[in-house]
Design a protein around this motif. Sequence first.
Motif, PDB file in Angstrom:
ATOM      1  N   ARG A 154       0.823  -1.208   0.000  1.00  0.00           N
ATOM      2  CA  ARG A 154       0.000   0.000   0.000  1.00  0.00           C
ATOM      3  C   ARG A 154       0.857   1.258   0.000  1.00  0.00           C
ATOM      4  NH1 ARG A 154      -4.602   0.888   4.496  1.00  0.00           N
ATOM      5  NH2 ARG A 154      -2.770   1.199   5.849  1.00  0.00           N
ATOM      6  N   GLY A 195       1.811   1.638  -3.501  1.00  0.00           N
ATOM      7  CA  GLY A 195       0.634   2.038  -4.274  1.00  0.00           C
ATOM      8  C   GLY A 195       0.265   3.493  -4.042  1.00  0.00           C
ATOM      9  N   ASP A 196       0.381   3.946  -2.793  1.00  0.00           N
ATOM     10  CA  ASP A 196       0.106   5.358  -2.501  1.00  0.00           C
ATOM     11  C   ASP A 196       1.124   6.257  -3.201  1.00  0.00           C
ATOM     12  OD1 ASP A 196      -1.998   4.578  -0.924  1.00  0.00           O
ATOM     13  OD2 ASP A 196      -0.932   4.825   0.986  1.00  0.00           O
ATOM     14  N   ASP A 253       0.103   6.530  -6.824  1.00  0.00           N
ATOM     15  CA  ASP A 253      -1.022   7.453  -7.001  1.00  0.00           C
ATOM     16  C   ASP A 253      -0.577   8.904  -6.851  1.00  0.00           C
ATOM     17  OD1 ASP A 253      -2.898   5.490  -7.482  1.00  0.00           O
ATOM     18  OD2 ASP A 253      -3.447   5.270  -5.372  1.00  0.00           O
ATOM     19  N   ARG A 273      -6.626   2.664 -12.281  1.00  0.00           N
ATOM     20  CA  ARG A 273      -6.838   1.321 -11.720  1.00  0.00           C
ATOM     21  C   ARG A 273      -5.940   0.294 -12.404  1.00  0.00           C
ATOM     22  NH1 ARG A 273     -12.194   3.385 -11.817  1.00  0.00           N
ATOM     23  NH2 ARG A 273     -13.069   3.612  -9.718  1.00  0.00           N
ATOM     24  N   HIS A 319      -2.514  -0.354 -10.915  1.00  0.00           N
ATOM     25  CA  HIS A 319      -2.435  -1.168  -9.696  1.00  0.00           C
ATOM     26  C   HIS A 319      -2.674  -2.653  -9.963  1.00  0.00           C
ATOM     27  CE1 HIS A 319      -2.160   1.954  -6.513  1.00  0.00           C
ATOM     28  NE2 HIS A 319      -2.704   2.722  -7.446  1.00  0.00           N
ATOM     29  N   TRP A 334       5.774   2.961 -11.227  1.00  0.00           N
ATOM     30  CA  TRP A 334       4.977   1.760 -11.511  1.00  0.00           C
ATOM     31  C   TRP A 334       5.864   0.517 -11.519  1.00  0.00           C
ATOM     32  CZ3 TRP A 334       5.239  -1.427 -15.942  1.00  0.00           C
ATOM     33  CH2 TRP A 334       4.214  -2.372 -16.067  1.00  0.00           C
ATOM     34  N   TYR A 384       6.631  -0.489  -7.988  1.00  0.00           N
ATOM     35  CA  TYR A 384       5.419  -1.080  -7.391  1.00  0.00           C
ATOM     36  C   TYR A 384       5.234  -2.524  -7.855  1.00  0.00           C
ATOM     37  CZ  TYR A 384       0.414  -1.988  -6.764  1.00  0.00           C
ATOM     38  OH  TYR A 384      -0.796  -2.560  -6.448  1.00  0.00           O
ATOM     39  N   GLN A 385       5.371  -2.766  -9.149  1.00  0.00           N
ATOM     40  CA  GLN A 385       5.183  -4.107  -9.693  1.00  0.00           C
ATOM     41  C   GLN A 385       6.273  -5.068  -9.202  1.00  0.00           C
ATOM     42  OE1 GLN A 385       2.663  -5.266 -11.227  1.00  0.00           O
ATOM     43  NE2 GLN A 385       1.556  -3.421 -11.851  1.00  0.00           N
TER      44      GLN A 385
END
Length: 325
Positions: free
Chosen positions: A182, A185-186, A189, A215, A218, A248, A251-252
């Motif tokens: 998270r 992810g934050d 964003d 979306r 994510h 990104w 994150y991935q």
Amino acid sequence: MRIRRYRCDHCGHRWREDTTTAAPERSKLSRGGIRWALKALVIDHLSIARVAAGPGVAWHTANDAVLAEGKRLLIDDPSRFDGVKVIGVDEHVWRHTRRGDKYITVIIDLTPARDRTGPARLLDMVEGRSKAVFKAWLEARPEQWKTGIEVVAMDGFAGFKTAASEALPGAVAVMDPFHVVRLAGDGLDDCRRRIQQELHKRQGREDDPLYKTRRTLHTGINLLTEHQCERLGALFAHEKHAAVEATWEVYQTMVAAYRHRDRAAGEALMSSVITSLTSGVPDLLSELGKLGRTLNHRAADVLAFFDRLGTSNGPTEAICESGSG
């Protein structure tokens, strides 16, 4: 509840029905009614108002009865601490008013979930959210119980981490994957919104590429449809979206680390992400810099998950969310 009264026609003696086994003294609800109210609140997620409407009592009557029964079954049961080796701690917004502390600290027994012997269990809820609150609860437990705790799963709140390390020096702190992902992810964003503002000087709209893919960004790579892959490809082809692409990718990679079948390989992948974000992150990637500082500070807790596979604070989140219904 209604009580039958009797009178003998021959001697005039009067007596009333014995209800001691059916209801507590001076209670307006029977024991069966109280148990029904507790199940309706916890299992069926009914509000206290709906629960009170069933037996036809006041809101405060139903609320007091449910709280007392919950305390009797949970808080006053000393056996609930038996066999606890893994605990989870999280905060929950309990009150949405200005009066009083709106947070409570929730402590969960994660031992059955880790050992796959049953679901996680609620151990206690304490008013407030701070290091002092959690530490006081831990210190109130018997010394033998504290020495038996192996793992404490938690979110990124530093107060829980400090309290656990001071009160349970022999336990391993594990930062839960849900909260780690998270954080990433934050950051993704925040980066997307920042670039949106820099390019268009406004919030995202329905036809804006960055907003349309909010979306999709994510979604795990292995779950992307062909159409979603094409949409991301078109998004990242724009050089002004390079910061979003870089965020990104991080994150991935973090998601892939947690999903890796080989936990040693997953730990190595996560460790490489933390190392890469610790230094040398360009100022243009401010969200990754912030994420790197957090991960570096809690690196041991993040990586501990891979050594303690199966220790997740997910059940704690589930119980907290179910309590907010």
